[in-house]
Each structure stands twice: as C-alpha cells, then as structure tokens.
Design an enzyme around this catalytic site. Structure first.
Site, PDB file in Angstrom:
ATOM      1  CD  GLU A   6       0.770   0.922   6.827  1.00  0.00           C
ATOM      2  OE1 GLU A   6       1.045   0.914   5.612  1.00  0.00           O
ATOM      3  OE2 GLU A   6       0.505  -0.102   7.471  1.00  0.00           O
ATOM      4  CG  ASP A   7      -1.402   1.849   3.072  1.00  0.00           C
ATOM      5  OD1 ASP A   7      -1.199   1.540   4.272  1.00  0.00           O
ATOM      6  OD2 ASP A   7      -1.931   1.062   2.267  1.00  0.00           O
TER       7      ASP A   7
ATOM      8  NE  ARG B 128      -1.913  -2.999  -4.649  1.00  0.00           N
ATOM      9  CZ  ARG B 128      -2.046  -3.177  -3.338  1.00  0.00           C
ATOM     10  NH1 ARG B 128      -1.960  -2.147  -2.524  1.00  0.00           N
ATOM     11  NH2 ARG B 128      -2.256  -4.370  -2.839  1.00  0.00           N
TER      12      ARG B 128
ATOM     13  CG  LEU C  44       2.125   0.861  12.148  1.00  0.00           C
ATOM     14  CD1 LEU C  44       2.950   0.379  10.977  1.00  0.00           C
ATOM     15  CD2 LEU C  44       1.694   2.279  11.923  1.00  0.00           C
TER      16      LEU C  44
ATOM     17  CG  ASP D  91      -9.055   0.102   9.484  1.00  0.00           C
ATOM     18  OD1 ASP D  91      -9.858   0.954   9.847  1.00  0.00           O
ATOM     19  OD2 ASP D  91      -9.412  -1.017   9.060  1.00  0.00           O
TER      20      ASP D  91
ATOM     21  N   GLY E  29       0.772  -1.247   0.000  1.00  0.00           N
ATOM     22  CA  GLY E  29       0.000   0.000   0.000  1.00  0.00           C
ATOM     23  C   GLY E  29       0.801   1.293   0.000  1.00  0.00           C
TER      24      GLY E  29
ATOM     25  CG  PHE F 261     -12.555  -0.062   1.917  1.00  0.00           C
ATOM     26  CD1 PHE F 261     -11.877  -0.826   2.861  1.00  0.00           C
ATOM     27  CD2 PHE F 261     -12.148  -0.133   0.592  1.00  0.00           C
ATOM     28  CE1 PHE F 261     -10.821  -1.649   2.496  1.00  0.00           C
ATOM     29  CE2 PHE F 261     -11.087  -0.954   0.219  1.00  0.00           C
ATOM     30  CZ  PHE F 261     -10.429  -1.712   1.169  1.00  0.00           C
TER      31      PHE F 261
ATOM     32  CE  LYS G 200     -10.518   3.498   6.489  1.00  0.00           C
ATOM     33  NZ  LYS G 200     -10.959   2.123   6.167  1.00  0.00           N
TER      34      LYS G 200
HETATM   35  P1  IMP Z   1      -5.068  -2.231  10.453  1.00  0.00           P
HETATM   36  O1  IMP Z   1      -4.231  -3.349  11.009  1.00  0.00           O
HETATM   37  O2  IMP Z   1      -6.530  -2.473  10.748  1.00  0.00           O
HETATM   38  O3  IMP Z   1      -4.633  -0.875  10.907  1.00  0.00           O
HETATM   39  O4  IMP Z   1      -4.965  -2.360   8.877  1.00  0.00           O
HETATM   40  C1  IMP Z   1      -4.095  -1.607   8.174  1.00  0.00           C
HETATM   41  C2  IMP Z   1      -3.985  -2.081   6.743  1.00  0.00           C
HETATM   42  O5  IMP Z   1      -5.253  -2.452   6.220  1.00  0.00           O
HETATM   43  C3  IMP Z   1      -3.501  -0.943   5.880  1.00  0.00           C
HETATM   44  O6  IMP Z   1      -2.106  -0.924   5.833  1.00  0.00           O
HETATM   45  C4  IMP Z   1      -4.145  -1.241   4.564  1.00  0.00           C
HETATM   46  O7  IMP Z   1      -3.334  -2.099   3.808  1.00  0.00           O
HETATM   47  C5  IMP Z   1      -5.438  -1.937   4.918  1.00  0.00           C
HETATM   48  N1  IMP Z   1      -6.560  -0.981   4.940  1.00  0.00           N
HETATM   49  C6  IMP Z   1      -7.188  -0.461   6.019  1.00  0.00           C
HETATM   50  N2  IMP Z   1      -8.169   0.382   5.660  1.00  0.00           N
HETATM   51  C7  IMP Z   1      -8.152   0.410   4.312  1.00  0.00           C
HETATM   52  C8  IMP Z   1      -8.928   1.125   3.314  1.00  0.00           C
HETATM   53  O8  IMP Z   1      -9.838   1.917   3.593  1.00  0.00           O
HETATM   54  N3  IMP Z   1      -8.594   0.885   2.022  1.00  0.00           N
HETATM   55  C9  IMP Z   1      -7.595   0.038   1.646  1.00  0.00           C
HETATM   56  N4  IMP Z   1      -6.844  -0.637   2.538  1.00  0.00           N
HETATM   57  C10 IMP Z   1      -7.130  -0.458   3.845  1.00  0.00           C
HETATM   58 MG    MG Z   2      -0.871  -1.314   4.227  1.00  0.00          MG
END
Ligand code: IMP
Ligand code: MG
Length: 177
Positions: free
Chosen positions: A97-98, A163, A106, A101, A42, A150, A129
């Site tokens: 990081e992109d 992407r 992370l 969530d 990402g 999303f 987020k």
């Molecule tokens: P987390 O462990 O829930 O913080 O997930 C983080 C990862 O989920 C990010 O690095 C993204 O790759 C993916 N992700 C979370 N939200 C989105 C979204 O809205 N669109 C696309 N990928 C997402």
């Molecule tokens: Mg990611």
C-alpha cells in the site's frame, strides 16, 4: 487554485528505505514465494521499486478500489474496480500500500482477502499517517510515519496529478488556509 509543494521525503531517502524494506521481506519470506498484492493506483511506483530490490522468488498482482472520490477526503466507502487474477488460497500474501490514513480502505480489503484463506497475510505500507487511524490494523512493514498532512508524489496523487514526482511532498493549497 494555487498549489505549493514542499518535499518531506527526498529521492535518496526513499530509495534507501525501499531497499531496506525489500531486504527485510527477502529475509522473512525465504522459500515462501509470496504474492505481493498492490493496491492501485497509488502503490504502482512503490511496488515497482520494491520488487526490483527483492532477492527471492515472488508473484505480483494488483487490485483496484476507489475510496477517495476525486478530492482529499476519505469516505470510507470502498468500490471494487479490479480483483486479483491469482488465486491466493494457501499462499503467503503481502499487501503493498502507498499510504494508510484512516485505515478503512485497507481494513476492508484485508478482510476480503482473508476470506480467501491465504496461508498468511501481512501488510507493507510506504507511508503511515498513524494519528488519523480510525480502525485497528496490523502493519508489519512501514516505510515512514508521517504527520497528518496531505502528501503527493511517488505514486500518490491529488485529483490524479503529481503521481510522477520522484519524491514525497506535502501539498498545500488555499483550502488549507
Ligand atoms: P484510508 O482508507 O483513509 O486509509 O485511505 C487510504 C487511501 O487514501 C490511500 O490508499 C490513498 O489512496 C488515499 N490517501 C490517504 N491519504 C493520502 C494523502 O495524503 N495523499 C494522497 N492520497 C492519500
Ligand atoms: Mg491507495
């Protein structure tokens, strides 16, 4: 299934914010030769734009983990696919990081990198987020805080699609209804 895209952060806004982040990092890391660690896949576009705006010497490396399976929902389970090639012991590290969530992915990565004794470890994320956070995680640089929707584009995917979009868009499909 029909997807609808609605742009929430346009090309110009992205460019401007990425430059600001790069300037901030350039100020904070003068003479520190930081290692920027991108989380694949990402972050690849954000990383590419960010480093081209940096005004300081630095190194780039990537790690790859799988956290999402192929759909929209995070599992919290992290599979390590590719490790660093640089030894980060004693170095100033910035995770790139992109989007953050739940923060579970992370948090796992951060704890893992901390065991390798970097001199410092900070995080830059393009998108945050915040309301979805399930674990506390210190973010030093945040591009944009966004609502719990999303999103795709600028490196972010849905089932490996979108992407390449030059903007961040909210992806709405029938599953949301
Ligand atoms: P987390 O462990 O829930 O913080 O997930 C983080 C990862 O989920 C990010 O690095 C993204 O790759 C993916 N992700 C979370 N939200 C989105 C979204 O809205 N669109 C696309 N990928 C997402
Ligand atoms: Mg990611």
């Amino acid at each position: 299934m029909k997807d609808t895209l609605r742009i929430i952060i346009g090309k110009r806004k992205l460019k401007e914010r990425v430059s600001q982040l790069a300037n901030q990092i350039s100020d904070d890391y003068k003479d520190k030769n930081p290692v920027l660690v991108g989380i694949l896949k990402g972050s690849f576009i954000f990383m590419a734009d960010l480093v081209r705006k940096l005004k300081i010497p630095h190194q780039v490396d990537f790690i790859s983990v799988a956290s999402y399976g192929s759909g929209k929902r995070g599992s919290g389970v992290v599979r390590w696919l590719k490790d660093l090639s640089i030894n980060i012991e004693g170095k100033h590290v910035i995770i790139v990081e992109d989007i953050i969530d739940s923060g579970l992915t992370l948090s796992y990565i951060r704890n893992n990198l901390l065991t390798r004794n970097p001199k410092s470890l900070k995080i830059v994320t393009l998108l945050d987020k915040r309301r979805r956070r399930k674990t506390k995680i210190p973010l030093t640089y945040v591009g944009f805080s966004i609502p719990d929707k999303f999103v795709v584009g600028y490196g972010l995917d849905y089932d490996e699609r979108y992407r390449n979009l030059p903007y961040i868009a909210w992806l709405r499909n029938e599953r949301d209804d």
